[in-house]
Design a protein around this motif. Structure first.
Motif, PDB file in Angstrom:
ATOM      1  N   ARG A  21      37.624   5.495   5.150  1.00 55.24           N
ATOM      2  CA  ARG A  21      36.477   6.385   5.042  1.00 55.24           C
ATOM      3  C   ARG A  21      35.519   6.088   6.190  1.00 55.24           C
ATOM      4  NH1 ARG A  21      36.928   5.074  -0.539  1.00 55.24           N
ATOM      5  NH2 ARG A  21      35.355   3.456  -0.292  1.00 55.24           N
ATOM      6  N   ALA A  22      35.418   7.010   7.127  1.00 60.63           N
ATOM      7  CA  ALA A  22      34.455   6.852   8.217  1.00 60.63           C
ATOM      8  C   ALA A  22      33.049   7.192   7.748  1.00 60.63           C
ATOM      9  CB  ALA A  22      34.848   7.728   9.398  1.00 60.63           C
ATOM     10  N   LEU A  23      32.936   8.226   6.897  1.00 59.53           N
ATOM     11  CA  LEU A  23      31.658   8.619   6.304  1.00 59.53           C
ATOM     12  C   LEU A  23      31.895   8.951   4.841  1.00 59.53           C
ATOM     13  CD1 LEU A  23      30.339  11.051   9.091  1.00 59.53           C
ATOM     14  CD2 LEU A  23      29.495   8.739   8.622  1.00 59.53           C
ATOM     15  N   ALA A  37      15.957   9.010  14.645  1.00 59.15           N
ATOM     16  CA  ALA A  37      16.842   7.951  15.128  1.00 59.15           C
ATOM     17  C   ALA A  37      17.987   7.782  14.143  1.00 59.15           C
ATOM     18  CB  ALA A  37      16.079   6.643  15.268  1.00 59.15           C
ATOM     19  N   LEU A  38      19.201   7.779  14.639  1.00 61.83           N
ATOM     20  CA  LEU A  38      20.385   7.520  13.825  1.00 61.83           C
ATOM     21  C   LEU A  38      20.928   6.167  14.259  1.00 61.83           C
ATOM     22  CD1 LEU A  38      22.478   8.437  11.739  1.00 61.83           C
ATOM     23  CD2 LEU A  38      23.665   9.661  13.565  1.00 61.83           C
ATOM     24  N   LEU A  39      20.711   5.154  13.415  1.00 59.98           N
ATOM     25  CA  LEU A  39      20.993   3.773  13.787  1.00 59.98           C
ATOM     26  C   LEU A  39      22.114   3.191  12.936  1.00 59.98           C
ATOM     27  CD1 LEU A  39      17.314   2.435  14.059  1.00 59.98           C
ATOM     28  CD2 LEU A  39      18.667   3.617  15.801  1.00 59.98           C
ATOM     29  N   GLY A  40      22.689   2.129  13.451  1.00 66.64           N
ATOM     30  CA  GLY A  40      23.735   1.427  12.727  1.00 66.64           C
ATOM     31  C   GLY A  40      24.494   0.525  13.670  1.00 66.64           C
ATOM     32  N   ASP A  41      25.148  -0.486  13.113  1.00 65.13           N
ATOM     33  CA  ASP A  41      25.946  -1.393  13.924  1.00 65.13           C
ATOM     34  C   ASP A  41      27.212  -0.677  14.380  1.00 65.13           C
ATOM     35  OD1 ASP A  41      26.630  -3.697  15.217  1.00 65.13           O
ATOM     36  OD2 ASP A  41      26.607  -4.980  13.436  1.00 65.13           O
ATOM     37  N   ASN A  42      27.971  -1.321  15.256  1.00 69.16           N
ATOM     38  CA  ASN A  42      29.251  -0.753  15.668  1.00 69.16           C
ATOM     39  C   ASN A  42      30.138  -0.560  14.438  1.00 69.16           C
ATOM     40  OD1 ASN A  42      28.520  -0.829  18.380  1.00 69.16           O
ATOM     41  ND2 ASN A  42      29.341  -2.874  18.682  1.00 69.16           N
ATOM     42  N   ARG A 221      11.353   9.653  12.426  1.00 65.59           N
ATOM     43  CA  ARG A 221      12.039   9.170  11.241  1.00 65.59           C
ATOM     44  C   ARG A 221      13.264   8.378  11.664  1.00 65.59           C
ATOM     45  NH1 ARG A 221      15.410  12.089   7.903  1.00 65.59           N
ATOM     46  NH2 ARG A 221      14.865  13.995   9.053  1.00 65.59           N
ATOM     47  N   THR A 222      13.659   7.438  10.793  1.00 63.51           N
ATOM     48  CA  THR A 222      14.808   6.578  11.075  1.00 63.51           C
ATOM     49  C   THR A 222      15.813   6.673   9.938  1.00 63.51           C
ATOM     50  OG1 THR A 222      13.523   5.000  12.393  1.00 63.51           O
ATOM     51  CG2 THR A 222      15.563   4.186  11.414  1.00 63.51           C
ATOM     52  N   VAL A 223      17.062   6.953  10.294  1.00 64.25           N
ATOM     53  CA  VAL A 223      18.171   6.960   9.343  1.00 64.25           C
ATOM     54  C   VAL A 223      19.143   5.873   9.767  1.00 64.25           C
ATOM     55  CG1 VAL A 223      20.136   8.284   8.440  1.00 64.25           C
ATOM     56  CG2 VAL A 223      17.928   9.414   8.830  1.00 64.25           C
ATOM     57  N   VAL A 224      19.551   5.038   8.801  1.00 61.67           N
ATOM     58  CA  VAL A 224      20.456   3.923   9.106  1.00 61.67           C
ATOM     59  C   VAL A 224      21.752   4.091   8.322  1.00 61.67           C
ATOM     60  CG1 VAL A 224      20.772   1.420   9.095  1.00 61.67           C
ATOM     61  CG2 VAL A 224      18.494   2.388   9.518  1.00 61.67           C
ATOM     62  N   LEU A 225      22.874   3.950   9.015  1.00 58.50           N
ATOM     63  CA  LEU A 225      24.191   3.961   8.386  1.00 58.50           C
ATOM     64  C   LEU A 225      24.761   2.547   8.388  1.00 58.50           C
ATOM     65  CD1 LEU A 225      25.915   7.114   9.974  1.00 58.50           C
ATOM     66  CD2 LEU A 225      24.561   6.978   7.879  1.00 58.50           C
ATOM     67  N   ASN A 226      25.515   2.246   7.330  1.00 59.95           N
ATOM     68  CA  ASN A 226      26.228   0.968   7.248  1.00 59.95           C
ATOM     69  C   ASN A 226      27.559   1.227   6.566  1.00 59.95           C
ATOM     70  OD1 ASN A 226      27.113  -1.678   6.036  1.00 59.95           O
ATOM     71  ND2 ASN A 226      25.281  -2.372   7.118  1.00 59.95           N
ATOM     72  N   VAL A 231      22.034   4.000   4.282  1.00 54.61           N
ATOM     73  CA  VAL A 231      21.351   2.927   3.555  1.00 54.61           C
ATOM     74  C   VAL A 231      19.839   2.976   3.745  1.00 54.61           C
ATOM     75  CG1 VAL A 231      23.358   1.417   3.597  1.00 54.61           C
ATOM     76  CG2 VAL A 231      21.695   1.285   5.457  1.00 54.61           C
ATOM     77  N   ALA A 232      19.350   3.862   4.631  1.00 54.19           N
ATOM     78  CA  ALA A 232      17.901   4.007   4.803  1.00 54.19           C
ATOM     79  C   ALA A 232      17.608   5.364   5.419  1.00 54.19           C
ATOM     80  CB  ALA A 232      17.331   2.897   5.679  1.00 54.19           C
ATOM     81  N   ASP A 233      16.474   5.952   5.009  1.00 51.12           N
ATOM     82  CA  ASP A 233      16.003   7.225   5.551  1.00 51.12           C
ATOM     83  C   ASP A 233      14.492   7.218   5.362  1.00 51.12           C
ATOM     84  OD1 ASP A 233      15.410   9.817   6.262  1.00 51.12           O
ATOM     85  OD2 ASP A 233      17.099  10.702   5.185  1.00 51.12           O
ATOM     86  N   VAL A 234      13.755   6.809   6.407  1.00 52.86           N
ATOM     87  CA  VAL A 234      12.334   6.502   6.245  1.00 52.86           C
ATOM     88  C   VAL A 234      11.535   6.972   7.465  1.00 52.86           C
ATOM     89  CG1 VAL A 234      12.790   4.470   4.811  1.00 52.86           C
ATOM     90  CG2 VAL A 234      12.648   4.219   7.293  1.00 52.86           C
ATOM     91  N   PRO A 235      10.218   7.225   7.275  1.00 52.44           N
ATOM     92  CA  PRO A 235       9.348   7.448   8.429  1.00 52.44           C
ATOM     93  C   PRO A 235       9.313   6.190   9.295  1.00 52.44           C
ATOM     94  CG  PRO A 235       8.289   8.167   6.407  1.00 52.44           C
ATOM     95  CD  PRO A 235       9.495   7.400   5.994  1.00 52.44           C
TER      96      PRO A 235
END
Length: 268
Positions: A21-23, A37-42, A221-226, A231-235
């Motif tokens: 599962r990639a997403l 911002a769409l953030l996340g580790d490799n 706004r910042t969205v974080v994928l893990n 795992v996060a969606d915040v101002p």
């Protein structure tokens, strides 16, 4: 465009490659004139999500909406037709061409009359229109007659972003993949200024980056994928860098969002 409707909305997007599962049921929005911002580790899944937005990948399930209208992108051409442009890390510039020729690439003007019938370009018109496009974006990089191979890294990035922006309709959506990778501080400031200028004009921007100072400087706004989960969606202004890093690394998760399950296969 309907007031209050996101410029781009992805609902419950999943991308599966066999058992991997990639997403996994990722929902993502960006409002008109907003920089997200769409953030996340490799391996977090951010590149896969960006490719869903740009039409490179078709999701296994989920819905893509542009200004409230549902779309099924089968190619980047479909995404471009819906008002979405993507700037990749390799920029896709032709080094031997000048700035004007790169801005006009794929939509060159031909001379009028017989010479135009044989494919001769109207270089004067191309340069005038390219300069007008840069002026509209308040971009001051170099003369439009300068070859791209003579530009700095920051100037090249600005040219690539300006080319994508010039092809956007009003209230278009711009996707940026690591726009300041390998750039110095002063060069990154050129890109930062252009991003804010475009947002002020109403362009919606999704920014994938490992550069946290850039994300905090320009993103609303910042969205974080893990591991393929959101795992996060915040101002952005309401949280510090340490907390964002903890989301990226998986040390914590925003309350109310799903925590990646132990034993899940890594995201692509």
């Amino acid at each position: 465009m309907i007031a209050g409707t996101p410029a781009l909305e992805l609902r419950d997007i999943s991308v599966h490659y066999g058992y991997a599962r990639a997403l996994d049921r990722v929902t993502f929005t960006v409002a008109p004139g907003e920089v997200v911002a769409l953030l996340g580790d490799n391996g977090a899944g951010k590149s896969t999500l960006l490719k869903v937005m740009s039409g490179v990948h078709r999701p296994s399930s989920g819905t893509v909406l542009v200004h409230g209208e549902e779309h099924e992108f089968r190619s980047p051409r479909d995404a471009a037709g819906a008002g979405i442009q993507m700037v990749y890390q390799d920029l896709a510039l032709v080094d031997s061409f000048d700035i004007a020729a790169n801005l006009a690439l794929g939509r060159e003007k031909l001379l009028k009359g017989p010479l135009g019938w044989f494919g001769f370009l109207d270089r004067a018109a191309i340069r005038r229109e390219s300069q007008a496009e840069l002026d509209a974006l308040a971009v001051r990089t170099a003369p439009v007659t300068r070859p791209v191979e003579m530009l700095s890294g920051g100037q090249r990035q600005v040219v690539a972003i300006a080319r994508a922006a010039a092809r956007l309709p009003e209230h278009g959506i711009l996707l940026l993949d690591e726009p300041t990778a390998a750039l110095g501080h002063e060069q990154a400031e050129l890109v930062e200024a252009l991003i804010r200028s475009l947002a002020d004009r109403g362009t919606s921007i999704v920014l994938v980056t490992h550069n946290l100072p850039l994300a905090f400087a320009v993103c609303d706004r910042t969205v974080v994928l893990n591991r393929g989960h959101k795992v996060a969606d915040v101002p952005t202004a309401e949280h510090d860098k340490d907390l964002v890093v903890s989301w990226i690394t998986g040390a914590s998760v925003q309350e109310g969002l799903e925590i990646p399950r132990a034993g899940d296969p890594p995201a692509a």
